[in-house]
Design a protein around this motif. Structure first.
Motif, short mmCIF file in Angstrom:
data_model
loop_
_atom_site.label_atom_id
_atom_site.label_comp_id
_atom_site.label_asym_id
_atom_site.label_seq_id
_atom_site.Cartn_x
_atom_site.Cartn_y
_atom_site.Cartn_z
N VAL A 208 0.84 -1.19 0.00
CA VAL A 208 0.00 0.00 0.00
C VAL A 208 0.87 1.25 0.00
CG1 VAL A 208 -1.78 1.27 1.26
CG2 VAL A 208 -1.86 -1.23 1.16
N SER A 209 2.00 1.19 0.69
CA SER A 209 2.91 2.33 0.76
C SER A 209 3.56 2.57 -0.60
CB SER A 209 4.00 2.08 1.81
OG SER A 209 3.45 1.79 3.06
N GLU A 210 4.14 3.75 -0.74
CA GLU A 210 4.83 4.07 -1.98
C GLU A 210 6.12 3.27 -2.10
OE1 GLU A 210 5.48 8.24 -2.28
OE2 GLU A 210 3.40 8.70 -2.79
N LEU A 222 5.50 3.54 -7.46
CA LEU A 222 4.30 2.71 -7.49
C LEU A 222 3.53 2.92 -6.20
CD1 LEU A 222 5.70 -0.68 -8.88
CD2 LEU A 222 4.93 1.33 -10.14
N ARG A 223 2.20 2.97 -6.32
CA ARG A 223 1.35 3.18 -5.14
C ARG A 223 0.26 2.12 -5.12
NH1 ARG A 223 2.02 8.76 -6.78
NH2 ARG A 223 0.10 8.57 -8.01
N ASP A 224 -0.06 1.65 -3.92
CA ASP A 224 -1.15 0.70 -3.73
C ASP A 224 -1.03 -0.46 -4.70
OD1 ASP A 224 -3.31 -0.25 -2.44
OD2 ASP A 224 -4.78 1.13 -3.29
N ALA A 225 0.12 -1.13 -4.66
CA ALA A 225 0.44 -2.13 -5.67
C ALA A 225 0.07 -3.54 -5.23
CB ALA A 225 1.94 -2.08 -5.98
N ALA A 226 -0.49 -4.29 -6.18
CA ALA A 226 -0.67 -5.74 -6.05
C ALA A 226 -0.10 -6.36 -7.32
CB ALA A 226 -2.14 -6.09 -5.88
N ILE A 227 0.92 -7.18 -7.16
CA ILE A 227 1.63 -7.76 -8.30
C ILE A 227 1.84 -9.25 -8.04
CG2 ILE A 227 3.74 -7.68 -9.69
CD1 ILE A 227 4.12 -4.79 -8.76
N GLU A 228 1.63 -10.05 -9.08
CA GLU A 228 1.95 -11.48 -8.95
C GLU A 228 2.36 -12.02 -10.31
OE1 GLU A 228 0.25 -15.70 -7.15
OE2 GLU A 228 -0.99 -13.89 -7.06
N ALA A 229 3.45 -12.76 -10.33
CA ALA A 229 3.92 -13.44 -11.53
C ALA A 229 3.95 -14.94 -11.28
CB ALA A 229 5.32 -12.93 -11.91
N TYR A 230 3.95 -15.70 -12.41
CA TYR A 230 3.94 -17.17 -12.34
C TYR A 230 2.71 -17.65 -11.58
CZ TYR A 230 8.73 -15.77 -13.28
OH TYR A 230 9.84 -15.15 -13.78
N GLU A 240 -0.63 -13.23 0.81
CA GLU A 240 0.15 -12.07 0.40
C GLU A 240 1.52 -12.04 1.06
OE1 GLU A 240 -2.22 -8.77 1.58
OE2 GLU A 240 -3.50 -8.80 -0.21
N THR A 241 2.47 -11.45 0.34
CA THR A 241 3.75 -11.07 0.92
C THR A 241 3.77 -9.55 0.97
OG1 THR A 241 4.92 -13.00 0.05
CG2 THR A 241 6.26 -11.09 0.64
N ARG A 242 3.79 -8.98 2.18
CA ARG A 242 3.73 -7.54 2.33
C ARG A 242 5.13 -6.95 2.18
NH1 ARG A 242 -1.75 -5.88 2.98
NH2 ARG A 242 -0.77 -3.84 3.28
N CYS A 243 5.18 -5.75 1.61
CA CYS A 243 6.46 -5.06 1.49
C CYS A 243 6.92 -4.57 2.86
CB CYS A 243 6.35 -3.88 0.52
SG CYS A 243 5.21 -2.58 1.05
N GLU A 244 8.21 -4.29 2.97
CA GLU A 244 8.76 -3.86 4.25
C GLU A 244 8.15 -2.55 4.71
OE1 GLU A 244 12.97 -3.71 4.17
OE2 GLU A 244 13.22 -5.85 3.78
N GLN A 245 7.80 -1.67 3.75
CA GLN A 245 7.24 -0.38 4.13
C GLN A 245 5.90 -0.52 4.85
OE1 GLN A 245 8.56 -1.39 1.21
NE2 GLN A 245 8.66 0.35 -0.22
N ASP A 246 5.15 -1.58 4.54
CA ASP A 246 3.83 -1.78 5.16
C ASP A 246 3.92 -2.45 6.53
OD1 ASP A 246 2.73 -0.66 2.96
OD2 ASP A 246 1.70 -2.46 2.23
N LEU A 247 5.04 -3.10 6.81
CA LEU A 247 5.16 -3.83 8.07
C LEU A 247 5.29 -2.86 9.23
CD1 LEU A 247 7.61 -6.68 6.98
CD2 LEU A 247 5.12 -6.77 7.14
N PRO A 248 4.73 -3.20 10.39
CA PRO A 248 4.88 -2.31 11.54
C PRO A 248 6.33 -2.21 11.97
CG PRO A 248 3.93 -4.42 12.21
CD PRO A 248 3.96 -4.41 10.70
#
Length: 465
Positions: A208-210, A222-230, A240-248
């Motif tokens: 969700v974070s930039e 990129l903002r509010d991103a949801a991406i999946e390959a394969y 989901e795997t959350r980005c580090e920026q979203d983690l507390p």
């Protein structure tokens, strides 16, 4: 010819004759519907991308034709809500992405460098150059084209457990005068960079974070991103795997208060006597600096003062070697060996040995030995004295701090020290007050001379009548 086609032909001939605006407007209103139907026919029944997934979780694409999406012949679909899908030849999705993007570029104009920022437009589409890679296993890529010749490319790689955006590439066309007015260059400029966008296999990368990627003269956010390959299914995975920026932000555990350094050790007098009388006389305070691994596998460095009230001493003498040994409960053994070089008549501390018990150490018995030192040097018959603190590096894990040392080995007259040889540290410390005093004296002398010269000139200005 069918009745409907005959009617359309008659209307077209009528417009050619009348040339009325209303006539041609009615024709243009019908044209978009005809173009949409043509695209659907050309696509050959390829599934359409529908409404975007809700931000709270993935959603399955809607296949209804009323959602206003566009298609390409290669089965690469882009929804108007910025959902990008890449499919293989069988119509199976291999990449899905849902994000908004902002671009910041710097380009040259005739009046100097210019910065330009713009958003990924709603009309951006998945390019036919996108790919699911060989057998949907590696080197997949999502290529998004927009504007007048601009593209954003995400290249994916994977291993057994993770996939990632290995490379992000941004190509922007400086010939696009609407986006880059007054550009002094033309053509396409391409910049690229590796990224830290990664996720577990069969999980959606969610941020969700930039997420900002810098690449030379440009940056992509990129903002509010949801991406999946394969992909293993036809939609985003629910996990989901959350980005580090979203983690507390983790709360750091309270750090234990550092052990305060002990005060300077007490100075004590030591002597060693042999058959020919006293061979070693020493006044000094001793502090041990020991580095070791604790039981919880941490490396620590600690200082220990040698307490003279809890320490016994002894030693032995020979013609060229004088040994002082210190013993206590925790300090099992501390040995000083002074040697004399008969050819140069120089006396020095040659060896130090330590055996120490450390209750919190992984190996409770600490040992260190060095028999090749050349410290505390003086001429035979003289004493060595140093009021400054000295650190003697014995080994890489043990050093010895010596305070206010005054020592003499060999040719000791009773219990008295011989002529003193000062250490270099004390001599340097004496230079500072001497230099300051000399500077002040010089300043006073300059002022006095200036005063006398001025006074003499003032008397020369008067004449006797």
């Amino acid at each position: 010819m069918t009745t409907k086609k005959r009617q359309n032909l008659q209307k077209a001939n009528k417009c050619k004759v009348n040339h009325t605006a209303a006539c041609w407007a009615g024709r243009r209103q019908a044209a978009p519907q005809q173009r949409v139907r043509g695209a659907e026919a050309a696509a050959g029944g390829v599934a359409r991308a529908g409404q975007p997934p809700l931000r709270g979780g993935p959603a399955r694409p809607d296949s209804s034709p009323e959602n206003g999406t566009r298609q390409s012949r290669a089965g690469l679909v882009h929804g108007a809500s910025a959902v990008f899908v890449v499919k293989n030849g069988n119509g199976t999705a291999c990449i899905m992405a849902n994000f908004s993007a902002a671009f910041l570029t710097s380009y040259d104009t005739r009046s100097g460098p210019q910065n330009k920022s713009f958003e990924l437009p709603a009309g951006a589409e998945v390019s036919n150059s996108s790919s699911c890679g060989k057998e949907n296993a590696s080197d997949s890529s999502l290529v998004i084209s927009f504007g007048r010749g601009h593209t954003l490319t995400l290249t994916f790689t994977r291993n057994a457990t993770h996939y990632r955006v290995q490379l992000m590439r941004f190509a922007y066309n400086l010939s696009d005068t609407d986006t880059f007015p007054n550009s002094s260059s033309t053509g396409v400029t391409t910049v690229q960079s590796v990224t830290d966008i990664k996720a577990d296999v069969n999980k959606t990368y969610r941020c969700v974070s930039e997420t900002q990627v810098h690449m030379g003269s440009a940056a992509v956010t990129l903002r509010d991103a949801a991406i999946e390959a394969y992909l293993s299914g036809s939609n985003f995975s629910r996990e989901e795997t959350r980005c580090e920026q979203d983690l507390p932000t983790p709360t750091a555990p309270p750090q234990p208060s550092p052990t305060p350094a002990p005060a300077s050790p007490a100075v004590s007098r030591y002597n060693v006597s042999g058959t020919n009388g006293t061979c070693l006389l020493a006044n000094m305070g001793l502090q041990l600096n020991v580095t070791y691994r604790t039981v919880d596998n941490k490396m620590v460095t600690r200082e220990f003062n040698v307490n003279p009230n809890k320490t016994t001493f002894g030693g032995n003498c020979s013609a060229t070697l004088a040994t002082l040994e210190l013993h206590s409960e925790s300090l099992l053994l501390l040995v000083f060996q002074f040697a004399m070089n008969e050819s140069s008549s120089r006396v020095f501390l040659q060896g130090v040995q330590l055996n120490l018990t450390l209750p919190d150490a992984k190996d409770r018995t600490f040992t260190a030995t060095n028999s090749s030192l050349r410290a505390l040097q003086a001429t035979a018959g003289n004493s060595y004295k140093c009021n400054s603190e000295q650190r003697l590096q014995v080994t890489s894990t043990f050093s010895l701090n010596v305070f206010r040392v005054w020592v003499q080995a060999f040719r000791v007259d009773g219990d008295k020290f011989g002529p003193v040889e000062e250490c270099q540290l004390d001599e340097n410390s004496m230079l500072i007050p001497i230099a300051v005093g000399g500077a002040l004296a010089g300043l006073v002398l300059i002022v006095l001379i200036a005063y006398l010269i001025g006074r003499k000139r003032s008397h020369a200005g008067y004449q006797t009548i």
